[in-house]
Design a protein around this motif. Structure first.
Motif, PDB file in Angstrom:
ATOM      1  N   UNK A   1       0.857  -1.186   0.000  1.00 57.85           N
ATOM      2  CA  UNK A   1       0.000   0.000   0.000  1.00 57.85           C
ATOM      3  C   UNK A   1       0.896   1.239   0.000  1.00 57.85           C
ATOM      4  N   UNK A   2       0.864   2.037  -1.083  1.00 56.61           N
ATOM      5  CA  UNK A   2       1.663   3.263  -1.105  1.00 56.61           C
ATOM      6  C   UNK A   2       1.040   4.330  -0.197  1.00 56.61           C
ATOM      7  N   UNK A   3       1.891   5.031   0.508  1.00 56.98           N
ATOM      8  CA  UNK A   3       1.452   6.103   1.412  1.00 56.98           C
ATOM      9  C   UNK A   3       2.211   7.362   1.018  1.00 56.98           C
ATOM     10  N   UNK A   4       1.498   8.484   0.890  1.00 56.56           N
ATOM     11  CA  UNK A   4       2.148   9.716   0.444  1.00 56.56           C
ATOM     12  C   UNK A   4       2.720  10.495   1.617  1.00 56.56           C
ATOM     13  N   UNK A   5       4.018  10.761   1.537  1.00 56.79           N
ATOM     14  CA  UNK A   5       4.667  11.572   2.568  1.00 56.79           C
ATOM     15  C   UNK A   5       5.444  12.669   1.836  1.00 56.79           C
ATOM     16  N   UNK A   6       5.863  13.684   2.585  1.00 53.99           N
ATOM     17  CA  UNK A   6       6.617  14.782   1.975  1.00 53.99           C
ATOM     18  C   UNK A   6       8.015  14.903   2.545  1.00 53.99           C
ATOM     19  N   UNK A   7       8.942  15.194   1.626  1.00 54.23           N
ATOM     20  CA  UNK A   7      10.371  15.336   1.875  1.00 54.23           C
ATOM     21  C   UNK A   7      10.651  16.787   1.479  1.00 54.23           C
ATOM     22  N   UNK A   8      10.398  17.714   2.416  1.00 55.80           N
ATOM     23  CA  UNK A   8      10.267  19.136   2.076  1.00 55.80           C
ATOM     24  C   UNK A   8       9.093  19.180   1.100  1.00 55.80           C
ATOM     25  N   UNK A   9       9.311  19.582  -0.186  1.00 54.07           N
ATOM     26  CA  UNK A   9       8.154  19.637  -1.092  1.00 54.07           C
ATOM     27  C   UNK A   9       8.083  18.449  -2.041  1.00 54.07           C
ATOM     28  N   UNK A  10       9.034  17.555  -1.911  1.00 54.52           N
ATOM     29  CA  UNK A  10       9.065  16.426  -2.834  1.00 54.52           C
ATOM     30  C   UNK A  10       8.154  15.295  -2.349  1.00 54.52           C
ATOM     31  N   UNK A  11       7.255  14.806  -3.237  1.00 53.70           N
ATOM     32  CA  UNK A  11       6.447  13.656  -2.837  1.00 53.70           C
ATOM     33  C   UNK A  11       7.289  12.386  -2.790  1.00 53.70           C
ATOM     34  N   UNK A  12       7.120  11.640  -1.722  1.00 52.92           N
ATOM     35  CA  UNK A  12       7.842  10.379  -1.523  1.00 52.92           C
ATOM     36  C   UNK A  12       6.797   9.322  -1.184  1.00 52.92           C
ATOM     37  N   UNK A  13       7.040   8.093  -1.595  1.00 54.41           N
ATOM     38  CA  UNK A  13       6.133   7.011  -1.199  1.00 54.41           C
ATOM     39  C   UNK A  13       6.709   6.240  -0.011  1.00 54.41           C
ATOM     40  N   UNK A  14       5.877   6.099   1.002  1.00 52.39           N
ATOM     41  CA  UNK A  14       6.158   5.124   2.055  1.00 52.39           C
ATOM     42  C   UNK A  14       5.351   3.898   1.657  1.00 52.39           C
ATOM     43  N   UNK A  15       5.633   2.751   2.263  1.00 51.17           N
ATOM     44  CA  UNK A  15       4.892   1.542   1.904  1.00 51.17           C
ATOM     45  C   UNK A  15       4.462   0.781   3.134  1.00 51.17           C
ATOM     46  N   UNK A  16       3.225   0.297   3.093  1.00 50.95           N
ATOM     47  CA  UNK A  16       2.750  -0.612   4.135  1.00 50.95           C
ATOM     48  C   UNK A  16       2.554  -1.994   3.528  1.00 50.95           C
ATOM     49  N   UNK A  17       3.159  -2.974   4.172  1.00 49.45           N
ATOM     50  CA  UNK A  17       2.989  -4.384   3.768  1.00 49.45           C
ATOM     51  C   UNK A  17       2.445  -5.090   5.005  1.00 49.45           C
ATOM     52  N   UNK A  18       1.219  -5.524   4.936  1.00 56.82           N
ATOM     53  CA  UNK A  18       0.543  -6.105   6.113  1.00 56.82           C
ATOM     54  C   UNK A  18       0.667  -5.135   7.295  1.00 56.82           C
ATOM     55  N   UNK A  19       1.279  -5.593   8.387  1.00 54.08           N
ATOM     56  CA  UNK A  19       1.374  -4.737   9.574  1.00 54.08           C
ATOM     57  C   UNK A  19       2.717  -4.034   9.710  1.00 54.08           C
ATOM     58  N   UNK A  20       3.426  -3.969   8.597  1.00 56.60           N
ATOM     59  CA  UNK A  20       4.754  -3.349   8.572  1.00 56.60           C
ATOM     60  C   UNK A  20       4.710  -2.106   7.697  1.00 56.60           C
ATOM     61  N   UNK A  21       5.169  -0.978   8.229  1.00 56.04           N
ATOM     62  CA  UNK A  21       5.217   0.253   7.417  1.00 56.04           C
ATOM     63  C   UNK A  21       6.628   0.798   7.391  1.00 56.04           C
ATOM     64  N   UNK A  22       7.069   1.152   6.194  1.00 57.50           N
ATOM     65  CA  UNK A  22       8.420   1.660   5.984  1.00 57.50           C
ATOM     66  C   UNK A  22       8.349   3.083   5.436  1.00 57.50           C
ATOM     67  N   UNK A  23       8.893   4.003   6.219  1.00 55.42           N
ATOM     68  CA  UNK A  23       8.852   5.427   5.836  1.00 55.42           C
ATOM     69  C   UNK A  23      10.279   5.965   5.844  1.00 55.42           C
ATOM     70  N   UNK A  24      10.727   6.458   4.701  1.00 62.95           N
ATOM     71  CA  UNK A  24      12.037   7.112   4.708  1.00 62.95           C
ATOM     72  C   UNK A  24      11.927   8.464   4.014  1.00 62.95           C
ATOM     73  N   UNK A  25      12.869   9.343   4.308  1.00 57.46           N
ATOM     74  CA  UNK A  25      12.936  10.652   3.654  1.00 57.46           C
ATOM     75  C   UNK A  25      11.626  11.432   3.723  1.00 57.46           C
TER      76      UNK A  25
END
Ligand SMILES: [Zn+2]
Ligand SMILES: [Zn+2]
Length: 254
Positions: free
Chosen positions: A146-170
């Motif tokens: 599941x892609x999740x939208x996060x911001x890196x200053x103004x740049x859109x970045x995708x975080x990802x959720x896989x089952x009960x695990x979420x990975x967010x960087x930048x």
């Protein structure tokens, strides 16, 4: 699902070239950080999130024998620079590498690795099969991302959720509606650069505060700068459920 931290450092890695600070001089292995990436092993698939400049070294160090896909978060060099080295898997697996990226990231990949996208390819170039990431869940075999939208200053970045695990960087900003997608995760990985404010990354304090709100069972901090301090010392300042990740750390989720 098994997650291996292949790299947990910020864009320069640790040690930083020519830096003589306490962290860069540390002999603790946990203070040595390659550029950020994780390997996910789930339902028989081996997936990496980002392939930065240390990709080759990371594949060798973790003895990765199979790679089914590369999933990108954003187009910064410390996240894409190693993509050329998927050639080894092209040869071994005798197929194109499945690459998942937003159209914005794909534009960068086509500039950066133009030779892999030419009509008449030079022999031996990486063979890539692009898949476009949108806001919708997508599947790699039986693995749902599941892609999740996060911001890196103004740049859109995708975080990802896989089952009960979420990975967010930048990231340094996540809208409320996107936070809803993260809630309920048992394990969250999130970037925490250093203690001082930064224009495009969560600070340690900001990451901890967000984790207190999201309340996962366990959380790991990544994309760490040498300015954060020594692993051992900073770890002592954190709540029990938050651990600073280190290269080589493996976690298993049920
Ligand atoms: Zn980065
Ligand atoms: Zn970045």
């Amino acid at each position: 699902m098994k997650v291996t931290f292949l790299g947990t450092g910020t864009s320069q890695g640790i040690p930083v070239i020519a830096c003589n600070c306490d962290v860069c001089k540390s002999e603790n292995e946990k203070d040595k950080r390659l550029r950020v990436s994780v390997l996910i092993e789930h339902h028989g698939k081996h997936i990496v999130i980002d392939s930065g400049p240390d990709f080759r070294q990371q594949m060798l160090r973790a003895n990765v024998q199979q790679l089914d896909a590369v999933v990108f978060t954003h187009e910064h060099k410390d996240h894409i620079a190693g993509l050329d080295d998927v050639r080894a898997f092209n040869f071994k697996q005798k197929k194109d590498m499945d690459v998942y990226a937003t159209s914005q990231v794909q534009e960068s990949l086509k500039r950066e690795f133009y030779y892999a996208f030419e009509e008449k390819k030079y022999p031996g170039v990486p063979l890539l099969k692009l898949h476009t990431v949108t806001n919708d869940v997508f599947k790699i075999g039986e693995v749902s991302l599941l892609p999740i939208n996060v911001y890196h200053y103004k740049m859109p970045v995708k975080a990802y959720r896989i089952d009960n695990f979420t990975y967010i960087t930048d990231a340094n900003k996540i809208d409320e509606v996107e936070l809803e997608k993260i809630k309920g995760s048992e394990v969250i990985v999130i970037n925490a650069l250093r203690k001082e404010a930064h224009i495009s990354h969560f600070t340690l304090q900001e990451a901890v505060q967000l984790l207190m709100e999201l309340k996962p069972k366990k959380a790991y901090l990544t994309h760490v700068s040498h300015l954060l301090g020594r692993h051992e010392e900073v770890q002592k300042e954190l709540p029990d459920f938050i651990q600073i990740a280190h290269d080589g750390l493996e976690i298993t989720l049920t």
